[in-house]
Every structure is written in structure tokens, then in C-alpha cells.
Enzyme design. Structure first.
Site, short mmCIF file in Angstrom:
data_model
loop_
_atom_site.label_atom_id
_atom_site.label_comp_id
_atom_site.label_asym_id
_atom_site.label_seq_id
_atom_site.Cartn_x
_atom_site.Cartn_y
_atom_site.Cartn_z
N ARG A 1 -7.54 13.76 1.56
CA ARG A 1 -8.40 13.90 2.75
C ARG A 1 -7.85 13.14 3.94
O ARG A 1 -8.23 13.40 5.08
CB ARG A 1 -9.82 13.39 2.44
CG ARG A 1 -9.87 11.93 2.08
CD ARG A 1 -11.25 11.38 1.78
NE ARG A 1 -11.10 10.02 1.30
CZ ARG A 1 -10.80 9.68 0.06
NH1 ARG A 1 -10.68 10.60 -0.86
NH2 ARG A 1 -10.61 8.41 -0.28
N ASN A 2 -6.95 12.19 3.70
CA ASN A 2 -6.35 11.41 4.78
C ASN A 2 -4.93 11.84 5.12
O ASN A 2 -4.20 11.12 5.79
CB ASN A 2 -6.40 9.92 4.45
CG ASN A 2 -7.82 9.38 4.56
OD1 ASN A 2 -8.61 9.90 5.34
ND2 ASN A 2 -8.14 8.38 3.77
N ASP B 1 -5.18 7.83 9.00
CA ASP B 1 -6.28 6.97 8.59
C ASP B 1 -5.78 5.67 7.96
O ASP B 1 -5.89 5.44 6.77
CB ASP B 1 -7.16 7.75 7.60
CG ASP B 1 -8.56 7.17 7.53
OD1 ASP B 1 -8.78 6.08 8.06
OD2 ASP B 1 -9.41 7.82 6.92
N ASP C 1 -5.93 3.54 1.37
CA ASP C 1 -6.86 4.67 1.32
C ASP C 1 -6.08 5.98 1.31
O ASP C 1 -6.42 6.92 2.01
CB ASP C 1 -7.83 4.59 2.51
CG ASP C 1 -9.04 5.50 2.33
OD1 ASP C 1 -9.22 6.06 1.23
OD2 ASP C 1 -9.80 5.66 3.30
P1 ADP Z 1 -11.93 8.11 8.99
O1 ADP Z 1 -11.01 6.96 9.27
O2 ADP Z 1 -13.24 7.85 9.62
O3 ADP Z 1 -11.95 8.51 7.55
P2 ADP Z 1 -10.11 10.25 9.56
O4 ADP Z 1 -8.97 9.76 10.37
O5 ADP Z 1 -9.84 10.40 8.10
O6 ADP Z 1 -11.37 9.35 9.82
O7 ADP Z 1 -10.62 11.61 10.20
C1 ADP Z 1 -11.69 12.36 9.66
C2 ADP Z 1 -11.39 13.85 9.72
O8 ADP Z 1 -11.19 14.28 11.06
C3 ADP Z 1 -10.09 14.24 9.01
O9 ADP Z 1 -10.27 14.47 7.65
C4 ADP Z 1 -9.68 15.50 9.76
O10 ADP Z 1 -10.35 16.62 9.24
C5 ADP Z 1 -10.12 15.23 11.17
N1 ADP Z 1 -9.01 14.64 11.94
C6 ADP Z 1 -8.76 13.33 12.11
N2 ADP Z 1 -7.66 13.11 12.85
C7 ADP Z 1 -7.18 14.33 13.16
C8 ADP Z 1 -6.02 14.79 13.91
N3 ADP Z 1 -5.16 13.92 14.45
N4 ADP Z 1 -5.82 16.11 14.02
C9 ADP Z 1 -6.69 16.97 13.45
N5 ADP Z 1 -7.77 16.62 12.73
C10 ADP Z 1 -8.03 15.31 12.59
MG MG Z 2 -10.63 9.47 6.30
#
Ligand code: ADP
Ligand code: MG
Length: 452
Positions: free
Chosen positions: A322-323, A336, A318
Site C-alpha cells: 500500500r506504500n 510514505d 512501514d
Molecule cells: P499515509 O502516510 O497517510 O499512509 P500515503 O503516503 O501512504 O499516506 O498516501 C495514501 C494514499 O494516497 C496512497 O496509498 C495513494 O493511493 C495515494 N497517494 C499518496 N501519494 C501519492 C502520489 N505521490 N501519487 C499518487 N497517489 C498518491
Molecule cells: Mg500509507
């Protein structure tokens, strides 16, 4: 751990340790190793400060105990008796030669999401027991409840407890990899379970697939917290992500701090990356702020993180802007880890990231480091188009057929030609013709040096 080392000789044969520092052999008997090398203890010696150990390439020698640390990764439990999707009749065929107590577990056909335990009875017939989820726990009889399949099987190995007989011999799955599950206990045992009271949640900063993402503080330092309501079958997938993160230590990967729970929620705690995800970063700042140097630096950072994942023989699945998260100091880190994701999770609800996924992965579920490379090409395109949505104006549903006909995205405006060449190579239809991250890293590094 330090205490353990000082009291001496307590690591037994087979213990995995990880090198904290480089060590150069002083004599022919010593074993040279590098920081982060994983060594396996062969045996302790009379001197508690020295062990005989083996390197991953098989070479053995003496190592100083204070140069290494016992490895604390969370291990998956394998379930050799788990056969996944399988029809009732197939299960009866597979359970051979018939012997009382021979068993397997398969996914239930009648109750999707539930399981079926198939056991050879004393009469030599196969009995099929429905294992159902009840308040997020597994049960056969609504009397005994289990966190997952492993303790359930362990229970019925000890005691028939209402079954036709007690489980005796697992029928191992013949082909393919065994499924793994992770228990909450495993996190506690390996030191990753943190105390909820040390964690303070401040505000919601994002929406994840399973629940909100929070900004918070763990013992005063800023952290991000992903939450999952435990009343969901996704718990296993969610914990699997955390389990994988315990194995991943790299400056370009988001660092796991630990996990904890809060009533009915599981919380995954990671380092906090104050500048948020890369798409938002690119979109909000745009051409006026983001320089060519920033762009190539992001590309190199992500590539290095992905090289590490490639070397670990893992597949991200993935990879997309965005990740990618941006640290206060500007470093980009891959986050992610969709690795553990069951493909079914992608398939329903249209969550499958079609525009980022290689054709062979979409068609045959063939996810490899080369399908990650395809996604990396799309990510480069995102970086150089300042966060545009890939394949603009092409509906999601038409992308695959376009791509298979040979259509590829054009170079983003003012994208350096050598970067566009790299993107195009990542989008070769034949996975073998795409470069891997090992090759991509030096190419991008070279461009970066020229850009500075
Ligand atoms: P998912 O696995 O549900 O897609 P993500 O890990 O991609 O979740 O997180 C979703 C959003 O949350 C990210 O795009 C980011 O904006 C925010 N986010 C996630 N982890 C962090 C982090 N460690 N620090 C800052 N923002 C975060
Ligand atoms: Mg994500």
C-alpha cells in the site's frame, strides 16, 4: 547558486556540497568523485573555481566548483537537553552537579503530550514547569508562545521571564540518540518552501493517516499533495517526514517537491504517481493483466529503493504494497517514509502494521534494515498473490503468536519457487540470518533477467 560559484570562493570550510557529475582527477592534487558524492569543503582557494574538499572516506583534494552544488537538505535541530519520558524524581537525580540554571526538558507525566521544564533554582532546588500545548503552540505562562521546544528554550536562555532564574546550562541526555525537531523556517531557509499560489488542488485521491491526499498541479505539472491540519500534535511527525525526504533522492523513491502551508494546514507536495498504490494496482488488474515480468520488475524496483535507504542507514518501518506507488511508466517507487514516526503513534488506534512487521520489531521495538527485509518478504508475497491481504484467515491478533511458533505463509499460487525461497529467507526468525537489500537486489535482478 550558480552566481555564488561564479562570484567565487564563497563556500567556507565545513560547507557540504553534492556532486552533480563524475570527476576524474587530472593530477595528483585533484580529488576524484562520483555524481551524488557528498564532499565537505576544506577551504576555498585563490581561484574561485576550485576548492579544497574532503570525501566521506577522508581523502582530500582539489575540486572544480561547477561540478558540485551546495547541499540543501533540511537539517534537524538536536535537543541534547530533551530527556523524553522521565519521572519527576529521576529528573531531580539527573540534574547534577547542582548549579543554578542547569536544566532539562522531559515529557510530562501528568499531562501526556505536554512537557516539563526542570531547572535548578538559585536556592539549589529543582523547579518543574509545565509546558503546555495551547492552540498548537507551546507555552509556560500563556503569554509567550513557541512553535516547538527549541525556540522556547532559546527564549528562556536569554531571559528568566518569570522562571526562578534564566536557563544557563543544558543537562545533556546521557544515553541514546538525541531527539530532533524541525522548524518550518528550516524548509524556507533551505529552499523547500513553495508558494501556495503556485499550487492548485484538484481532487482527493487517497486517505492518509493525517489527512487527505490530493491530486493537484504545481506550476502546471501534476503533483500529489498530502495535507495535515496544523491543529494537531502530529505536525512535528509530518514535517519530519518531509525533512527526511529532502535527504532522499533516488529513482525508486517518491520525490519530494516541497512543502507549503494553507491557513491552518501544512501541505507536502510530491511528484504524482498516476497509477496509484501497488495493492490497488495488483487487485484491480489481477492475473489477466499483470505478467511475471511486471511482478519481478516491481520487486526489483522496490528492492533498489530499499537498498538506497539501507545505504543511508535509515529504516523505513512501514514497507508494504500500500506504500508503493506506480509511475505512469510502470516504475515502482517507495513512499510514505514512516521513519520519523513516533512509535506511540503506531501503538494507539491499532495502526501498527502487525502483519508486515518483524517479530523483534513488534516485541522490542527493534526496527532495523533487517526488519524492513521481513516486511519486504511480505510485500513480495503481496505482489505474487496479486494484492491479497497477508495471512488470510488469520486474525491480526493471532499472527504474532503463529509466527513465533514457526508458522509462515505458503507460497502464493503459481509463484516461482526461487521467489518463494527469497520470501522464506526474509522471514527467518533471527534477523542476522535474513539477507540484506544489498544481497537481495542481485538475486532478484538475476531472476528478472531469466524472466524476460
Ligand atoms: P499515509 O502516510 O497517510 O499512509 P500515503 O503516503 O501512504 O499516506 O498516501 C495514501 C494514499 O494516497 C496512497 O496509498 C495513494 O493511493 C495515494 N497517494 C499518496 N501519494 C501519492 C502520489 N505521490 N501519487 C499518487 N497517489 C498518491
Ligand atoms: Mg500509507
Amino acid at each position: 547558486m550558480t552566481q555564488q560559484q561564479q562570484s567565487g570562493g564563497s563556500w567556507s570550510a565545513g560547507t557540504e556540497v553534492i556532486a552533480l557529475y563524475n570527476f576524474e582527477a587530472n593530477s595528483a592534487d585533484d580529488l576524484t568523485f562520483r555524481r551524488r558524492d557528498i564532499l565537505v569543503i576544506v577551504r576555498p582557494t585563490r581561484d574561485p573555481n576550485w576548492y579544497r574538499a574532503k570525501r566521506s572516506d577522508g581523502k582530500e583534494g582539489m575540486i572544480p566548483a561547477n561540478y558540485v552544488q551546495e547541499r540543501m537538505e533540511v537539517k534537524l535541530n538536536t535537543m541534547p537537553w530533551f530527556h523524553g519520558k522521565m519521572k519527576r524524581e529521576e529528573a531531580e537525580e539527573v540534574l547534577q552537579p547542582r548549579k543554578q540554571g542547569l536544566f532539562l526538558v522531559r515529557e510530562s507525566n501528568n499531562y501526556p503530550g505536554d512537557y516539563t521544564l526542570c531547572v535548578v533554582s538559585p536556592e539549589n532546588t529543582v523547579e518543574h514547569y509545565h509546558i503546555q500545548y495551547e492552540n498548537n503552540e507551546l507555552t509556560l505562562d500563556n503569554e509567550a508562545f513557541f512553535e516547538n521546544l527549541i525556540p522556547l528554550v532559546e527564549h528562556y536562555l536569554k531571559d528568566a521571564d518569570g522562571l526562578c532564574c534564566k536557563l544557563e546550562t543544558p543537562m545533556p541526555k546521557q544515553s541514546g540518540a538525541f531527539e530532533g525537531v524541525v522548524n518550518w523556517r528550516a524548509f524556507e531557509e533551505s529552499g523547500w518552501a513553495l508558494q501556495r499560489k503556485d499550487l492548485k488542488l484538484d481532487e482527493v485521491i487517497g486517505q492518509g493517516e493525517f489527512g487527505e491526499v490530493w491530486k493537484g498541479k504545481y506550476r502546471g505539472s501534476p503533483v500529489a499533495v498530502k495535507s495535515l491540519k496544523e491543529t494537531s500534535r502530529a505536525a512535528q511527525t509530518f514535517l519530519r517526514e518531509a525533512q527526511l525526504m529532502t535527504e532522499l533522492q533516488h529513482p525508486n523513491l517518491v520525490h519530494l517537491m516541497g512543502v507549503t502551508n494553507d491557513k491552518d494546514k501544512i501541505l507536502i507536495i510530491t511528484e504524482f504517481l498516476s497509477k496509484g498504490n501497488l495493492v490497488d494496482y495488483l487487485r484491480t488488474r489481477g492475473r489477466s493483466v499483470i505478467t511475471k515480468v511486471d511482478q519481478i520488475t516491481f520487486a526489483c524496483d522496490v528492492c533498489r529503493g530499499m537498498l538506497y535507504i539501507e545505504e543511508k542507514k535509515l529504516v523505513h518501518r512501514d514497507l508494504a504494497a500500500r506504500n508503493i506507488l506506480i509511475h505512469e511508466n510502470g516504475t515502482a517507487k517507495v513512499s510514505d517514509f514512516g521513519l520519523a514516526r513516533h512509535v506511540e503513534l503506531f501503538q494507539d488506534g491499532g495502526k501498527f502494521p502487525i502483519k508486515w512487521t518483524a517479530p523483534e520489531a513488534l516485541e522490542s521495538n527493534n526496527f532495523t534494515n533487517k526488519s524492513d527485509v521481513w516486511s519486504f518478504g511480505v510485500l513480495l508475497w503481496e505482489i505474487y498473490s496479486f494484492g491479497r491481504n497477508p495471512y488470510p484467515r488469520i486474525p491480526q491478533t493471532d499472527v504474532v503468536s503463529h509466527v513465533k511458533k514457526g508458522y509462515r505463509m505458503e507460497s502464493p499460487e503459481s509463484c516461482p519457487p526461487d521467489i518463494f525461497t527469497i520470501m522464506s529467507n526474509c522471514w527467518k526468525i533471527e534477523p542476522q540470518q535474513r539477507p540484506d537489500f544489498q544481497r537481495l537486489c542481485p538475486m532478484l535482478e538475476r531472476i528478472r533477467r531469466q524472466t524476460v
